[in-house]
Scaffold this motif. Structure first.
Motif, mmCIF file in Angstrom:
data_model
loop_
_atom_site.group_PDB
_atom_site.id
_atom_site.type_symbol
_atom_site.label_atom_id
_atom_site.label_comp_id
_atom_site.label_asym_id
_atom_site.label_seq_id
_atom_site.Cartn_x
_atom_site.Cartn_y
_atom_site.Cartn_z
ATOM 1 N N THR A 1 -7.836 10.342 -4.709
ATOM 2 C CA THR A 1 -7.117 10.553 -3.455
ATOM 3 C C THR A 1 -6.300 11.837 -3.412
ATOM 4 N N PHE A 2 -6.207 12.548 -4.543
ATOM 5 C CA PHE A 2 -5.348 13.737 -4.564
ATOM 6 C C PHE A 2 -5.879 14.747 -5.582
ATOM 7 N N PRO A 3 -5.786 16.050 -5.224
ATOM 8 C CA PRO A 3 -5.469 16.588 -3.894
ATOM 9 C C PRO A 3 -6.676 16.468 -2.966
ATOM 10 N N ARG B 1 -8.995 14.729 -7.815
ATOM 11 C CA ARG B 1 -9.269 14.399 -9.217
ATOM 12 C C ARG B 1 -8.326 13.319 -9.750
ATOM 13 N N GLU B 2 -7.443 12.797 -8.901
ATOM 14 C CA GLU B 2 -6.511 11.746 -9.323
ATOM 15 C C GLU B 2 -6.494 10.621 -8.285
ATOM 16 N N ARG B 3 -6.338 9.394 -8.765
ATOM 17 C CA ARG B 3 -6.142 8.247 -7.867
ATOM 18 C C ARG B 3 -4.678 7.856 -7.929
ATOM 19 N N ILE B 4 -3.897 8.351 -6.956
ATOM 20 C CA ILE B 4 -2.458 8.072 -6.945
ATOM 21 C C ILE B 4 -2.034 7.308 -5.699
ATOM 22 N N ASP B 5 -2.989 6.968 -4.846
ATOM 23 C CA ASP B 5 -2.731 6.158 -3.654
ATOM 24 C C ASP B 5 -3.532 4.867 -3.805
ATOM 25 N N ALA B 6 -2.948 3.749 -3.393
ATOM 26 C CA ALA B 6 -3.620 2.481 -3.677
ATOM 27 C C ALA B 6 -3.189 1.394 -2.714
ATOM 28 N N THR C 1 -4.424 16.811 5.630
ATOM 29 C CA THR C 1 -3.223 16.639 4.811
ATOM 30 C C THR C 1 -3.631 16.872 3.358
ATOM 31 N N ASP C 2 -2.679 16.720 2.422
ATOM 32 C CA ASP C 2 -3.006 16.998 1.017
ATOM 33 C C ASP C 2 -3.466 15.762 0.248
ATOM 34 N N ALA D 1 0.838 -1.189 0.000
ATOM 35 C CA ALA D 1 0.000 0.000 0.000
ATOM 36 C C ALA D 1 0.872 1.238 0.000
ATOM 37 N N GLY D 2 0.355 2.310 -0.615
ATOM 38 C CA GLY D 2 1.136 3.529 -0.544
ATOM 39 C C GLY D 2 0.735 4.600 -1.527
ATOM 40 N N ASP D 3 1.562 5.632 -1.510
ATOM 41 C CA ASP D 3 1.462 6.761 -2.435
ATOM 42 C C ASP D 3 2.309 6.399 -3.654
ATOM 43 N N ILE D 4 1.656 6.094 -4.759
ATOM 44 C CA ILE D 4 2.349 5.592 -5.950
ATOM 45 C C ILE D 4 2.880 6.746 -6.803
ATOM 46 N N ASN D 5 2.305 7.907 -6.651
ATOM 47 C CA ASN D 5 2.720 9.107 -7.392
ATOM 48 C C ASN D 5 2.553 8.967 -8.900
ATOM 49 N N GLU D 6 1.643 8.125 -9.309
ATOM 50 C CA GLU D 6 1.204 8.065 -10.697
ATOM 51 C C GLU D 6 -0.154 7.396 -10.728
ATOM 52 N N GLN D 7 -0.777 7.361 -11.913
ATOM 53 C CA GLN D 7 -2.130 6.827 -12.036
ATOM 54 C C GLN D 7 -2.114 5.452 -12.709
#
Length: 263
Positions: free
Chosen positions: A180-182, A187-192, A218-219, A147-153
């Motif tokens: 999940t962000f911001p 408008r983006e799913r970058i955490d999974a 948090t952001d 699990a985590g912040d993937i920083n991409e879609q």
């Protein structure tokens, strides 16, 4: 037994800490993977404070890399470790925290990662993290979850690689829009959360919390997956071998054990 595994980038507790605490309480997580955990002055005390918000304890994670795994009273910690991932010149140091937990008749090895903004580093670290997670899962006959912040879609290479090795939980049983962000206007799913194929995904998505708290804490927005072991009589889960790639073996000094979580 259904386990609630959550992931949350807490931005080093730089925002509204009271709101953050209320969101973590609302998660009702058995296992919480944290990114951007405090890593400077009084970082151990701050992580313990963060965990206490949800009745959790720190199970794994080192200072560098800013990732941690927190666990609730409903699971038993068998092992915790932290590894620094490959250093890329000019980029922030990345790491993985892994906690092996047990509940009832099954075990999970849960890894927390925060991948880089640089695409090449991100893909390398994803492969490295999967290898380290698999090694921990093998040692304890546990089921791997990352699990985590993937920083991409989801259409991008690193996400596709992760989803090729483990199951992206959200599309299996989505709850909400998944963004999940911001945190303000997501408008983006970058955490999974990615789980071994065969684990039952009861649901995956956001948390029912005060929208004002979610925006102030948090952001990022948290993501939580409810995971269940296959019923007795179902086919036994295989423990897949991830693609290793060309990875350096972790050095002893890059590894941290559960006896000193957060050291």
């Amino acid at each position: 037994m259904v386990l609630r595994v959550a992931s949350y980038n807490v931005r080093a507790m730089k925002d509204d800490v009271a709101a953050l605490g209320r969101v973590i309480t609302a998660l009702r997580a058995d296992v919480l993977c944290v990114q951007e955990a405090p890593r400077f002055l009084c970082w151990r005390r701050k992580r313990r404070r963060l965990a206490a918000c949800g009745g959790l304890t720190v199970a794994a994670g080192r200072r560098l890399g800013g990732v941690a795994v927190l666990i609730g009273p409903g699971v038993r910690l068998l092992h915790g470790e932290g590894h620094l991932l490959k250093c890329f010149l000019g980029l922030e140091r990345r790491a993985i925290a892994i906690a092996v937990v047990e509940t009832g008749r099954w075990r999970m090895a849960v890894g927390s990662v925060h991948l880089d903004l640089d695409e090449a580093a991100r893909l390398h670290h994803a492969r490295e993290a999967l290898t380290l997670l698999q090694a921990a899962a093998d040692r304890f006959d546990a089921l791997p979850v990352l699990a985590g912040d993937i920083n991409e879609q989801s259409h991008q290479p690193t996400w596709r690689h992760l989803a090729g090795q483990l199951t992206d939980c959200y599309p299996v049983s989505p709850r909400g829009d998944g963004f999940t962000f911001p945190a303000r206007g997501p408008r983006e799913r970058i955490d999974a959360i990615f789980a071994v194929a065969g684990l039952s995904v009861v649901s995956c998505g956001g948390v029912e919390a005060d929208p004002a708290d979610l925006a102030a804490a948090t952001d990022h927005l948290p993501v939580v997956a409810e995971l269940d072991h296959p019923r007795s009589g179902d086919a036994e889960l295989d423990h897949p071998r991830f693609e290793d790639g060309e990875l350096d073996h972790p050095r002893l000094e890059d590894t941290e054990r559960a006896e000193h979580p957060g050291e």
